[in-house]
Design an enzyme around this catalytic site. Structure first.
Site, PDB file in Angstrom:
ATOM      1  N   ASP A 119       0.795  -1.328  -0.072  1.00 17.58           N
ATOM      2  CA  ASP A 119      -0.056   0.045   0.294  1.00 17.58           C
ATOM      3  C   ASP A 119       0.901   1.255  -0.075  1.00 17.58           C
ATOM      4  O   ASP A 119       1.757   1.466   0.896  1.00 17.58           O
ATOM      5  CB  ASP A 119      -0.932   0.191   1.347  1.00 17.58           C
ATOM      6  CG  ASP A 119      -2.049   1.018   1.101  1.00 17.58           C
ATOM      7  OD1 ASP A 119      -2.367   1.579  -0.079  1.00 17.58           O
ATOM      8  OD2 ASP A 119      -2.495   1.363   2.278  1.00 17.58           O
ATOM      9  N   HIS A 133      -4.525  13.602   1.315  1.00 18.40           N
ATOM     10  CA  HIS A 133      -4.572  12.874   2.495  1.00 18.40           C
ATOM     11  C   HIS A 133      -3.167  13.066   3.302  1.00 18.40           C
ATOM     12  O   HIS A 133      -3.608  13.432   4.425  1.00 18.40           O
ATOM     13  CB  HIS A 133      -4.817  11.421   1.967  1.00 18.40           C
ATOM     14  CG  HIS A 133      -4.835  10.643   3.017  1.00 18.40           C
ATOM     15  ND1 HIS A 133      -5.824  10.325   4.087  1.00 18.40           N
ATOM     16  CD2 HIS A 133      -3.903   9.426   3.538  1.00 18.40           C
ATOM     17  CE1 HIS A 133      -5.466   9.443   5.092  1.00 18.40           C
ATOM     18  NE2 HIS A 133      -4.333   8.919   4.620  1.00 18.40           N
ATOM     19  N   GLU A 181     -10.479   3.899   3.987  1.00 18.97           N
ATOM     20  CA  GLU A 181      -9.527   4.559   3.263  1.00 18.97           C
ATOM     21  C   GLU A 181     -10.079   4.407   1.761  1.00 18.97           C
ATOM     22  O   GLU A 181      -9.727   3.215   1.197  1.00 18.97           O
ATOM     23  CB  GLU A 181      -7.887   4.488   3.519  1.00 18.97           C
ATOM     24  CG  GLU A 181      -7.586   4.753   4.925  1.00 18.97           C
ATOM     25  CD  GLU A 181      -5.969   4.568   4.911  1.00 18.97           C
ATOM     26  OE1 GLU A 181      -5.564   5.437   5.729  1.00 18.97           O
ATOM     27  OE2 GLU A 181      -5.521   3.867   4.516  1.00 18.97           O
ATOM     28  N   GLU A 206      -9.350   4.131  -1.954  1.00 19.33           N
ATOM     29  CA  GLU A 206      -8.126   4.149  -2.690  1.00 19.33           C
ATOM     30  C   GLU A 206      -8.763   3.298  -4.052  1.00 19.33           C
ATOM     31  O   GLU A 206      -9.482   2.702  -4.139  1.00 19.33           O
ATOM     32  CB  GLU A 206      -7.104   3.084  -1.926  1.00 19.33           C
ATOM     33  CG  GLU A 206      -6.883   3.516  -0.456  1.00 19.33           C
ATOM     34  CD  GLU A 206      -5.611   2.984   0.072  1.00 19.33           C
ATOM     35  OE1 GLU A 206      -4.595   2.470  -0.914  1.00 19.33           O
ATOM     36  OE2 GLU A 206      -5.342   3.081   1.294  1.00 19.33           O
ATOM     37  N   ASP A 231      -9.250   0.261   2.385  1.00 22.69           N
ATOM     38  CA  ASP A 231      -8.219  -0.162   3.297  1.00 22.69           C
ATOM     39  C   ASP A 231      -8.771   0.317   4.798  1.00 22.69           C
ATOM     40  O   ASP A 231      -8.001   1.368   5.367  1.00 22.69           O
ATOM     41  CB  ASP A 231      -6.805   0.599   3.135  1.00 22.69           C
ATOM     42  CG  ASP A 231      -5.864   0.275   3.780  1.00 22.69           C
ATOM     43  OD1 ASP A 231      -5.650  -0.765   4.579  1.00 22.69           O
ATOM     44  OD2 ASP A 231      -4.780   0.795   4.019  1.00 22.69           O
ATOM     45  N   ARG A 270      -7.683   3.411  13.781  1.00 21.02           N
ATOM     46  CA  ARG A 270      -6.758   4.527  14.083  1.00 21.02           C
ATOM     47  C   ARG A 270      -6.423   4.356  15.366  1.00 21.02           C
ATOM     48  O   ARG A 270      -5.062   4.943  15.668  1.00 21.02           O
ATOM     49  CB  ARG A 270      -7.510   5.895  13.947  1.00 21.02           C
ATOM     50  CG  ARG A 270      -7.969   6.185  12.684  1.00 21.02           C
ATOM     51  CD  ARG A 270      -6.975   6.028  11.483  1.00 21.02           C
ATOM     52  NE  ARG A 270      -7.495   6.262   9.984  1.00 21.02           N
ATOM     53  CZ  ARG A 270      -6.820   6.117   8.932  1.00 21.02           C
ATOM     54  NH1 ARG A 270      -5.792   5.725   9.005  1.00 21.02           N
ATOM     55  NH2 ARG A 270      -7.581   6.430   7.901  1.00 21.02           N
ATOM     56  N   GLN A 277      -3.527   1.921  15.412  1.00 21.82           N
ATOM     57  CA  GLN A 277      -2.484   2.418  14.793  1.00 21.82           C
ATOM     58  C   GLN A 277      -1.550   3.268  15.264  1.00 21.82           C
ATOM     59  O   GLN A 277      -0.183   3.299  15.470  1.00 21.82           O
ATOM     60  CB  GLN A 277      -3.345   3.045  13.523  1.00 21.82           C
ATOM     61  CG  GLN A 277      -1.921   3.587  12.275  1.00 21.82           C
ATOM     62  CD  GLN A 277      -2.646   4.088  11.068  1.00 21.82           C
ATOM     63  OE1 GLN A 277      -3.732   4.239  11.019  1.00 21.82           O
ATOM     64  NE2 GLN A 277      -1.805   4.474  10.153  1.00 21.82           N
ATOM     65  N   LYS A 316      -4.089  -2.589  10.310  1.00 22.95           N
ATOM     66  CA  LYS A 316      -4.680  -2.642   8.965  1.00 22.95           C
ATOM     67  C   LYS A 316      -4.561  -3.987   8.553  1.00 22.95           C
ATOM     68  O   LYS A 316      -5.279  -4.066   7.290  1.00 22.95           O
ATOM     69  CB  LYS A 316      -3.422  -2.227   8.169  1.00 22.95           C
ATOM     70  CG  LYS A 316      -3.028  -0.585   8.291  1.00 22.95           C
ATOM     71  CD  LYS A 316      -3.939   0.320   7.584  1.00 22.95           C
ATOM     72  CE  LYS A 316      -3.430   1.876   7.728  1.00 22.95           C
ATOM     73  NZ  LYS A 316      -4.220   2.548   6.659  1.00 22.95           N
ATOM     74  N   THR A 365      -8.992  -5.710   4.067  1.00 17.55           N
ATOM     75  CA  THR A 365      -8.767  -4.761   2.788  1.00 17.55           C
ATOM     76  C   THR A 365      -9.673  -5.262   1.685  1.00 17.55           C
ATOM     77  O   THR A 365      -9.626  -6.301   1.394  1.00 17.55           O
ATOM     78  CB  THR A 365      -7.477  -4.669   2.303  1.00 17.55           C
ATOM     79  OG1 THR A 365      -6.693  -4.540   3.558  1.00 17.55           O
ATOM     80  CG2 THR A 365      -7.146  -3.616   1.532  1.00 17.55           C
ATOM     81  N   GLU A 409      -9.680  12.253   8.363  1.00 19.45           N
ATOM     82  CA  GLU A 409      -9.709  13.616   8.030  1.00 19.45           C
ATOM     83  C   GLU A 409     -11.099  14.350   7.983  1.00 19.45           C
ATOM     84  O   GLU A 409     -11.164  15.543   8.461  1.00 19.45           O
ATOM     85  CB  GLU A 409      -9.339  13.663   6.471  1.00 19.45           C
ATOM     86  CG  GLU A 409      -8.169  13.285   6.011  1.00 19.45           C
ATOM     87  CD  GLU A 409      -7.994  12.696   4.484  1.00 19.45           C
ATOM     88  OE1 GLU A 409      -8.120  11.489   4.340  1.00 19.45           O
ATOM     89  OE2 GLU A 409      -7.616  13.722   3.822  1.00 19.45           O
TER      90      GLU A 409
HETATM   91 CA   LIG Z   1      -3.901   2.818   3.172  1.00 25.38          CA
HETATM   92 MG   LIG Z   2      -6.139  -2.959   4.941  1.00 24.90          MG
END
Ligand SMILES: [Ca+2]
Ligand SMILES: [Mg+2]
Ligand SMILES: [Ca+2]
Ligand SMILES: [Mg+2]
Ligand code: NI
Lengths: 435, 435
Positions: free
Chosen positions: A134, A141, A210, A212, A244, A248, A251, A264, A268, A381
């Site tokens: 990734d 972002h 996320e 993507e 994704d 948070r 993380q 993560k 996905t 965000e």
């Molecule tokens: Ca990502």
């Molecule tokens: Mg993922």
């Protein structure tokens, strides 16, 4: 605009200009097999090939067995010239004034065996994924997240405009659209609990998305021999949408010093149909970077592209659904142009050390956000890391995802009647285990 | 101590107490196939099975096809009780007073077809690797590196003693011992060049090693359902040695904020023979952590082990060879006990989010260093990031690896005559392309 003898809604993402490849099964035949999407149908390529459907394409004859595999890997490995021929042939078979009416248009029995309504097929992962990487090429972002955690003066790290930052992701938990996502549990540092010093264990409270794009590799390289930027596009099979999912709070605690891991690795989601680069060719666009004077030249030569229009003008949206809402609400609209680096640049960077890519490897773009509210590809965000709620109809608010919430990402290029789209990239949140 | 009717040198890593599994081919038969190492021989399990070698082990009869595969994945997937039976049966066949002399000891034709001298076999990757994860559980290494970059007061990050820090690695470039390693090129920030602002591109000047152990997963878990710490050992097939080659200058520039990527993805070497956990059972030892009062209790419950002796007392050494030296020189001697977390803890942490593990997944331990000079598992630590050379005979010095340098990692547990060892984990550095 090309028309098909099949009746295709002008709003379908699968116009005859598209012809994306996927893997499907049905109630009648549970064996996963290759297909293309066209209008409201999947054209089962296994049945199509068995019924002589490819008889007017001599070059594919020696490779027909790829259409009875359970993944697209063997088809992908044939290389882009073969994909181009196959797609173009299928367009000819499906077009209104087809030169081969007897193949399918007037062949009732093959139409019955090979054309299956999309609502009655089950989609599967289109390719077996070897390695999944990734990237972090969504400039807005990266900037927005940098502002949240380091302030506007140090928002972008010093390396950001010199190389496509990326990390190795977890391939085993890449799942196809529609697969539910179990809320993960993990370690979180509970900073605002009085007297608390260590981490606590429990379900993530900051489950995020996320938005993507991702590229599948069709042909790889030998260990030790990089893929040059000028050849990189030839190694890309096509694109899918990707969500994704990210925890948070997990993380924030785990990521020092080796990057995101458990935050993560639980899921996905990708959309089921691989849109070939050939189908996206009319929608080439410049990425965010080359427009600035000298920007391309400021890159090291191994990242400098011959063509500056190597990202795509794909409209992206994120739809939110939950029990408290009467109808689905779009919470984000943006464009896939919002990338600082193209997939060929990512591939050139990834392999410049000699790292070997294989058929089926997946490269994520990084979160794609526009430059304003309403265009942001993550709740992180949108809510400034949980400080300002996203306000939805009926008084519904969200800082992050709750159990039962459902996210649908969509992407489409082109005009009505000639859409080149991806179909849904969808997932619903199941409650954590052990609650 | 068990003896074999085969003549086995007392210094062989492959005593009858070991019976490690690998994949080999020969000049006569280029098809990779399963084997075990015993003394100076590989016992070709494909030939052995075909010649009735397993006829006295009823429980394996329905699974004999696993011995004609090109990887050990199908054998591994049978689970630890089957591995235990197979290893124990092979020990009985090979022991001096074998209950089954007609199987091999007195079966001249099967001995000729199935016992191949190790020097005439080519080793291959023992399993097809799905995902590869590298942890950072070597406490001394993490501390030493922390001191170099952040000083002694902040050497360990706040999360370090709460969870096994890890990151997803690149599975495609995991290679078997003996495969040469091409020096990678990449972006490096040239800080001491006057007037230089941006990065330069070229061959890494800080090519390093990382002395590690790694575990192969035999049986996995369903996405969403974690592996509990008490069951984790049952999911581990066995261990190999690992050299996680690292380009420190590329790493320093790229790793913010998502972790190491190109600095690690060009090659990771593993030893060819998988030593089963059953063979290591007599060498269980406490890791660095549980000895401290309350340490085990300070972990969150999902990481607390029933048994505190869940690492292994394996002597490790790193040997250095280069043209300027008359003979190979050992530059590091340490023990595999120098881990803060065990593989079962790593597996429990990795999957606690629901992340699904698969047969063939590889988990690296992180660099293993002792607590003193001469015991350090990387040049980064030995040379204080290139400040003090490693001094070798003949006036040879090294800050990091030069072209033509060769590294051999060895590991062995147990006494002479009953060694449970891994065989060499070897790689030589080839010059970068394009010089
Ligand atoms: Ca990502
Ligand atoms: Mg993922
Ligand atoms: Ca490592
Ligand atoms: Mg490595
Ligand atoms: Ni069985």
């Amino acid at each position: 605009m090309m028309q098909s003898w099949l009746s295709i809604s002008p709003t379908s993402p699968f116009s005859i200009a598209n012809i994306p490849f996927g893997i499907v099964s049905t109630c009648e035949d549970a064996t996963p097999r290759p297909a293309v999407a066209i209008g409201d149908f999947a054209l089962d390529l296994s049945a199509f090939a068995a019924g002589g459907g490819f008889s007017q394409l001599p070059s594919i004859q020696e490779h027909l067995s790829v259409f009875s595999r359970t993944t697209l890997n063997d088809f992908a490995a044939l290389g882009r010239p073969v994909h181009k021929e196959a797609r173009s042939y299928l367009q000819k078979v499906l077009q209104e004034d087809t030169p081969y009416p007897s193949i399918l248009k007037s062949n009732v029995s093959l139409r019955e065996s090979a054309l299956v309504r999309l609502e009655s097929v089950q989609s599967h992962l289109p390719l077996q994924i070897g390695d999944y990487t990734d990237f972090y090429a969504g400039l807005n972002h990266a900037y927005n997240v940098g502002v949240l955690f380091r302030g506007p003066d140090n928002a972008l790290q010093p390396n950001y405009k010199h190389l496509p930052v990326g990390y190795h992701g977890r391939a085993s938990s890449v799942i196809v659209s529609g697969t539910p996502v179990r809320r993960p549990r993990g370690q979180v540092l509970q900073t605002h609990v009085a007297g608390s010093t260590g981490p606590i264990f429990g379900p993530t409270k900051k489950l995020d998305i996320e938005l993507e794009l991702a590229a599948f590799v069709c042909t790889g390289n030998t260990l030790g021999d990089p893929i040059s930027i000028d050849k990189a596009e030839e190694h890309i099979f096509g694109l899918v949408l990707m969500n994704d999912w990210s925890a948070r709070d997990i993380q924030a605690w785990e990521y020092v010093p080796l990057g995101p891991f458990n935050s993560k690795n639980f899921a996905t989601t990708i959309s089921p149909w691989v849109v070939l680069l050939d189908a996206l060719e009319p929608f080439r666009a410049e990425n965010l970077w080359p427009g600035e004077t000298g920007a391309q030249e400021s890159l090291l030569p191994y990242l400098q592209q011959q063509r500056l229009d190597s990202v795509y003008d794909i409209d992206l949206e994120v739809e939110f659904r939950t029990a408290g809402l009467d109808e689905p609400t779009v919470i984000t609209r943006t464009s896939a142009r919002n990338l600082l680096y193209s997939f060929p640049q990512m591939l050139a960077h990834h392999s410049v050390t000699g790292c070997n890519m294989n058929t089926g490897d997946l490269l994520g773009s990084g979160t794609i956000s526009g430059d304003a509210p309403g265009k942001l590809g993550s709740f992180l965000e949108q809510t400034k890391n949980g400080k300002e709620p996203v306000k939805l109809p009926n008084g519904v608010e969200r800082f992050f995802l709750q159990d039962g919430d459902e996210i649908v990402i969509r992407g489409v290029a082109g005009e009505k009647g000639g859409h080149v789209g991806f179909g849904d990239c969808r997932g619903v949140i199941l409650p954590a285990h052990g609650k």
